[in-house]
Structure formats: C-alpha cells, structure tokens
Design a protein around this motif. Structure first.
Motif, PDB file in Angstrom:
ATOM      1  N   SER A   1       8.132   1.329  31.887  1.00  0.00           N
ATOM      2  CA  SER A   1       8.762   0.050  32.225  1.00  0.00           C
ATOM      3  C   SER A   1       9.893   0.231  33.227  1.00  0.00           C
ATOM      4  O   SER A   1      10.033  -0.554  34.165  1.00  0.00           O
ATOM      5  CB  SER A   1       9.286  -0.628  30.956  1.00  0.00           C
TER       6      SER A   1
ATOM      7  N   LEU B   1      10.009  -1.380  36.981  1.00  0.00           N
ATOM      8  CA  LEU B   1      11.185  -2.162  37.357  1.00  0.00           C
ATOM      9  C   LEU B   1      11.890  -1.536  38.559  1.00  0.00           C
ATOM     10  O   LEU B   1      12.269  -2.235  39.505  1.00  0.00           O
ATOM     11  CB  LEU B   1      12.142  -2.250  36.166  1.00  0.00           C
TER      12      LEU B   1
ATOM     13  N   PHE C   1      13.425  -9.779  38.336  1.00  0.00           N
ATOM     14  CA  PHE C   1      14.084  -8.737  37.541  1.00  0.00           C
ATOM     15  C   PHE C   1      14.253  -9.199  36.093  1.00  0.00           C
ATOM     16  O   PHE C   1      13.882  -8.491  35.155  1.00  0.00           O
ATOM     17  CB  PHE C   1      15.436  -8.396  38.175  1.00  0.00           C
TER      18      PHE C   1
ATOM     19  N   LEU D   1      10.893  -9.527  34.340  1.00  0.00           N
ATOM     20  CA  LEU D   1      10.365  -8.220  33.942  1.00  0.00           C
ATOM     21  C   LEU D   1      11.101  -7.685  32.711  1.00  0.00           C
ATOM     22  O   LEU D   1      10.465  -7.101  31.820  1.00  0.00           O
ATOM     23  CB  LEU D   1      10.452  -7.226  35.103  1.00  0.00           C
ATOM     24  N   LEU D   2      12.407  -7.869  32.658  1.00  0.00           N
ATOM     25  CA  LEU D   2      13.160  -7.439  31.471  1.00  0.00           C
ATOM     26  C   LEU D   2      12.638  -8.144  30.222  1.00  0.00           C
ATOM     27  O   LEU D   2      12.419  -7.515  29.179  1.00  0.00           O
ATOM     28  CB  LEU D   2      14.650  -7.710  31.632  1.00  0.00           C
TER      29      LEU D   2
ATOM     30  N   SER E   1      16.873  -0.545  32.618  1.00  0.00           N
ATOM     31  CA  SER E   1      17.699  -0.926  33.762  1.00  0.00           C
ATOM     32  C   SER E   1      18.314   0.302  34.425  1.00  0.00           C
ATOM     33  O   SER E   1      18.358   0.395  35.653  1.00  0.00           O
ATOM     34  CB  SER E   1      18.809  -1.889  33.332  1.00  0.00           C
TER      35      SER E   1
ATOM     36  N   GLY F   1      15.618   2.130  36.275  1.00  0.00           N
ATOM     37  CA  GLY F   1      15.340   1.349  37.478  1.00  0.00           C
ATOM     38  C   GLY F   1      16.408   1.564  38.529  1.00  0.00           C
ATOM     39  O   GLY F   1      16.107   1.702  39.721  1.00  0.00           O
TER      40      GLY F   1
END
Length: 189
Positions: free
Chosen positions: A13, A17, A57, A60-61, A91, A94
């Motif tokens: 993930s 991201l 963003f 996607l979170l 995060s 990412g």
C-alpha cells in the motif's frame, strides 16, 4: 493475521501510494519550474493538479485502511490506534518514495535548470507585483529570495528523503485522525 501479512500490506500500500504521489509531485515540479507556461497558467494547472492529487491521496488512505480492516480478524477488531498507525506507516513509506522520485527527477533535469526555473518564476512574480503598482522597495524580499536560491546547494538524497518523510507524516496524519475514527471496528466477542 500474522505480522508478515501486515508488513506485506504496509509495503504494498505504501509503495502504491508513494508511486502515485511521486508522479504527482514530479508533474507539479515540472509545471512550476521547467514548463513554458505563463505564471498564471502554471499556477492554475498546479492548483488543480494539487487538489486532485490530495483527494486521490485521501481516497487511497481510506481504501487501503478499509482493506486492512477487512483483512483483520473480526474477533480482534480494528482499533483506532491500529488504523492510525497503519495510515502513518503507509504515509511514511509513500513519503520516502516521493523523496527518491523528486531527487532523481531534479538530478535528471539538472539542478542548475531547477535553480534557473525557480529564479525565473520569482522574477515573473515580482514583475507582476510591479505591474500592480507595488513599489520596488517593498519587493526587496524577492531579491533576497533569489539570492538565497542561487546560493543554495543541491540537497543530498538523505536530506530530500527526510524532508519528504516528515512532510508525509503530517499530510497523512491529519486526515488519518479522521479516517481512523471512521474506519475503526470494535472486536466481536
């Protein structure tokens, strides 16, 4: 759920991201620094793209966190802290990918061209303010900023990674506080 699955999910993930946000960041950087668009058009394109990328963003979170919640055993639940820590982890990963992408992009395009592009945009902004009738003395800050930019050295990969990492902790953490509250699930007994 074992920890191997959890970390695999975080890496997958976070990588997705990061790649999406790195492409967005590179596009934004290109529009503002390297493109031939006028300042007004560049700002409009930048703002529109920034808004769309932030919505993506957050989406996607939410999507990744919901998927993580569904992969968690219902008897264990999915607590607020679990959801928030998951959001922060993806995060941060990412952010690392964005930092790498940004550094590679600036290096490929040339750091000198990056400096020249920034200076040109500041000069265009200064000219715009002069055209609005603002006195040159009040715009001395632009000359100072141009001097600082011209004397700046290219940040190292580590500096860029740390900056992006720190930024994405904040950017993911703020909506993450709300997302985690919305997605948490109590344990089923």
């Amino acid at each position: 759920m074992n920890s191997k699955d959890f970390w695999y999910d975080v890496l997958r993930s976070g990588a997705i991201l990061g790649i999406v946000m790195a492409l967005s960041h590179i596009f934004e950087r290109y529009i503002l620094v390297y493109s031939d668009l006028s300042l007004g058009n560049a700002v409009l394109v930048y703002f529109g793209e920034w808004l769309l990328s932030y919505i993506l963003f957050v989406w996607l979170l939410v999507r990744f966190t919901r998927r993580r919640r569904e992969a968690t055993d219902p008897q264990l639940g999915f607590s607020y802290s679990s959801a928030l820590s998951y959001i922060l982890l993806i995060s941060m990963l990412g952010g690392i990918i964005v930092g790498v992408g940004d550094t590679l992009f600036i290096s490929a395009m040339g750091y000198d061209a990056y400096i020249v592009g920034n200076v040109e945009r500041l000069e265009q902004l200064k000219e715009m303010y002069l055209g609005m009738g603002i006195g040159a003395g009040e715009l001395a800050i632009f000359d100072e900023m141009i001097h600082v930019i011209r004397s700046a050295v290219q940040p190292t990969m580590l500096q860029s990674l740390f900056s992006s990492f720190s930024h994405y902790i904040l950017v993911g953490g703020i909506p993450g506080l709300i997302i985690a509250a919305a997605i948490k699930r109590p344990a089923v007994n």
